[in-house]
Enzyme design. Structure first.
Site, mmCIF file in Angstrom:
data_model
loop_
_atom_site.group_PDB
_atom_site.id
_atom_site.type_symbol
_atom_site.label_atom_id
_atom_site.label_comp_id
_atom_site.label_asym_id
_atom_site.label_seq_id
_atom_site.Cartn_x
_atom_site.Cartn_y
_atom_site.Cartn_z
ATOM 1 N N GLY A 138 -47.376 -4.587 1.544
ATOM 2 C CA GLY A 138 -46.256 -3.462 2.131
ATOM 3 C C GLY A 138 -45.554 -2.684 1.147
ATOM 4 O O GLY A 138 -45.564 -3.021 0.202
ATOM 5 N N ALA B 65 -44.596 16.430 5.573
ATOM 6 C CA ALA B 65 -45.749 17.341 5.927
ATOM 7 C C ALA B 65 -45.845 18.340 5.054
ATOM 8 O O ALA B 65 -46.946 19.312 5.012
ATOM 9 C CB ALA B 65 -45.567 17.899 7.392
ATOM 10 N N GLN B 66 -44.915 19.016 4.557
ATOM 11 C CA GLN B 66 -44.880 20.013 3.619
ATOM 12 C C GLN B 66 -44.911 19.727 2.314
ATOM 13 O O GLN B 66 -44.448 20.462 1.144
ATOM 14 C CB GLN B 66 -43.591 20.821 3.832
ATOM 15 N N TYR C 156 -54.327 2.010 11.754
ATOM 16 C CA TYR C 156 -52.939 1.462 11.130
ATOM 17 C C TYR C 156 -51.822 2.433 11.914
ATOM 18 O O TYR C 156 -51.608 3.464 11.174
ATOM 19 C CB TYR C 156 -52.938 1.083 9.864
ATOM 20 N N SER C 157 -50.734 1.790 12.464
ATOM 21 C CA SER C 157 -49.540 2.675 12.979
ATOM 22 C C SER C 157 -48.389 1.954 13.187
ATOM 23 O O SER C 157 -48.432 0.769 13.759
ATOM 24 C CB SER C 157 -50.087 3.466 14.187
ATOM 25 N N ASN C 158 -47.441 2.027 12.277
ATOM 26 C CA ASN C 158 -46.307 1.679 12.373
ATOM 27 C C ASN C 158 -45.457 1.522 13.838
ATOM 28 O O ASN C 158 -44.781 0.708 14.192
ATOM 29 C CB ASN C 158 -45.234 2.166 11.492
ATOM 30 N N SER D 288 -44.176 -3.676 5.028
ATOM 31 C CA SER D 288 -45.297 -4.124 6.399
ATOM 32 C C SER D 288 -45.521 -5.666 6.196
ATOM 33 O O SER D 288 -45.883 -6.148 7.222
ATOM 34 C CB SER D 288 -46.709 -3.483 6.224
ATOM 35 N N PHE E 101 -39.621 11.583 9.050
ATOM 36 C CA PHE E 101 -39.487 12.397 7.794
ATOM 37 C C PHE E 101 -40.118 13.603 7.585
ATOM 38 O O PHE E 101 -41.189 13.576 6.930
ATOM 39 C CB PHE E 101 -39.672 11.453 6.621
#
Length: 443
Positions: free
Chosen positions: A345, A162-163, A202-204, A94, A158
């Site tokens: 980052g 989430a799992q 914060y968001s890419n 970042s 990706f």
């Protein structure tokens, strides 16, 4: 049964230090206390302490005026035992956002971008249907200071994350993904708030959109523009916007643990970084990062009016904490030593931080090659503290603030400052994330 899930997103600030410092924090805008010289022996010791705490390899560059120190400790390759050396190239995550923000502000100075104009005016094709209203409400400034309310694209890019599975990291190693696709994933993610709402989140996705705005107004590929007008203009000889998955020149391997899900940690130094785009793809060295922030704060990349806009901060939520975020840069106050500007980052396997005093005279840039080394506690609800976090913070403070503030003392045997028996920089979470940090959710 409640199942706790750890969602680690990437490309974000690693939150080496937080702004939650003791009450002795220096007044905003003050400059660091004068120090006669760099304590090279202490810098060497505190850098070695990071490796001894469990970090594979770490390299660092500190400056005080014309005095410079650079060092490295540990391994660039854990299999061959090749040592990490000063000057190695490194993915900086970042910190790329500062480069992108500078490029956008250069176009603001030329009258081609208005910070307070809607992003939909520049990229109407990305804000259609249900997103048209957001395109009218979100301004370029909101992208740069993370108050747009747009969600992050990383978990969408990706999905195995989430799992609690790192499978996507390997499956997508050589994937090329268009920035417009990243934006779509971010717009489809849950919004983090109304446009302009504070604190921001914060968001890419914000910086992917900023890169696309840059391309639209310049007619150039964003990487080409940033290279010519930011990297070259700052005189950076070992910094690049990558075109291939490979890093040119000497560099360490970059190991990802993902909180123990990847055991042993795996090397991700070879990676197609199109997924990071203008939010986090740049490769640099610690010396070049110091040179970059010195050029920026010294007015050699943008004028004073644009720099003033860059340093207008708002509170922004990042992972488990918050930072005072400007336009691609944040401020950090260290007790007794004043305010510093910079960014940090990480990407898979690589963490970096660069901080500078307002006058650019005192600086530190540091990189390390093992990420998300923390482990979950037994019930899976929190991360266990790591001695690496403390060691990283001690080295940062040693470089930027070697003279303890009144009422502070050095912790016996560590060289690290303490205040009221507490850590000066509590809750530091280096390596926890690669952009926005982990979020612990239950369901």
């Amino acid at each position: 049964m409640r199942i706790t899930r750890l969602i680690g997103t990437v490309l974000g600030t690693t939150l080496l230090m937080t702004t939650a410092v003791p009450t002795a924090t220096a007044a905003a805008g003050t400059t660091p206390r004068a120090v006669d010289s760099l304590d090279r022996a202490a810098l060497r010791t505190t850098l070695d302490d990071i490796h001894e705490a469990g970090m594979y390899g770490v390299h660092s560059s500190a400056r005080l005026g014309q005095a410079r120190w650079t060092g490295a400790s540990g391994l660039a390759d854990v299999d061959t035992r090749r040592p990490v050396t000063p000057g190695m190239r490194h993915r900086v995550g970042s910190i790329s956002k500062t480069f992108t923000a500078v490029a956008v502000l250069q176009q603001v100075e030329r009258g081609r971008i208005d910070l307070d104009s809607p992003v939909g005016e520049y990229l109407p094709e990305l804000f259609t249907g249900d997103d048209q209203e957001r395109g009218r409400e979100i301004t370029v400034r909101m992208l740069l200071n993370h108050t747009s309310g747009i969600g992050d694209y990383v978990v969408g890019a990706f999905p195995s994350l989430a799992q609690n599975s790192p499978a996507s990291l390997d499956e997508e190693r050589f994937r090329s993904i268009a920035p417009e696709k990243l934006v779509r994933l971010g717009l489809d993610a849950p919004a983090t708030g109304r446009p302009g709402h504070q604190p921001g989140s914060y968001s890419n996705t914000n910086y992917v959109l900023a890169g696309l705005v840059l391309e639209r107004v310049t007619g150039q590929d964003a990487g080409t523009y940033i290279t010519r007008h930011v990297i070259d203009r700052a005189g950076l000889r070992h910094t690049s916007y990558p075109r291939t998955p490979y890093i040119k020149g000497p560099h360490p391997k970059m190991y990802e643990s993902f909180y123990g899900l990847i055991d042993p940690p795996r090397d991700y130094s070879v990676y197609d970084m199109s997924w990071a785009y203008t939010a986090g793809a740049i490769v640099s060295t610690t010396d070049d990062l110091n040179r970059f922030y010195r050029a920026l704060l010294g007015g050699r990349l943008i004028g004073q009016e644009a720099l003033d806009e860059m340093q207008r901060t708002v509170p922004v939520l990042v992972g488990l904490g918050s930072i005072d975020y400007g336009l691609g840069i944040y401020s950090l106050d260290i007790p007794g030593c004043g305010r510093f500007w910079g960014h940090d980052g990480g990407v898979f396997g690589a963490g970096t931080i660069a901080l500078s005093s307002p006058d650019g005279k005192r600086q530190l840039a540091m990189g390390w090659n093992l990420m998300k080394y923390e482990r979950l506690n037994e019930d899976g609800t929190a991360l266990e503290p790591s001695p690496i976090n403390d060691a990283l913070n001690v080295h940062i403070v040693q470089a930027l603030c070697p003279s303890p503030a009144p009422g502070m003392s050095l912790a016996p045997g560590s060289g690290g400052p303490e205040a009221d028996s507490r850590r000066v920089l509590p809750d530091g979470l280096p390596g926890v994330d690669l952009f926005t940090g982990p979020r612990l959710t239950t369901g």
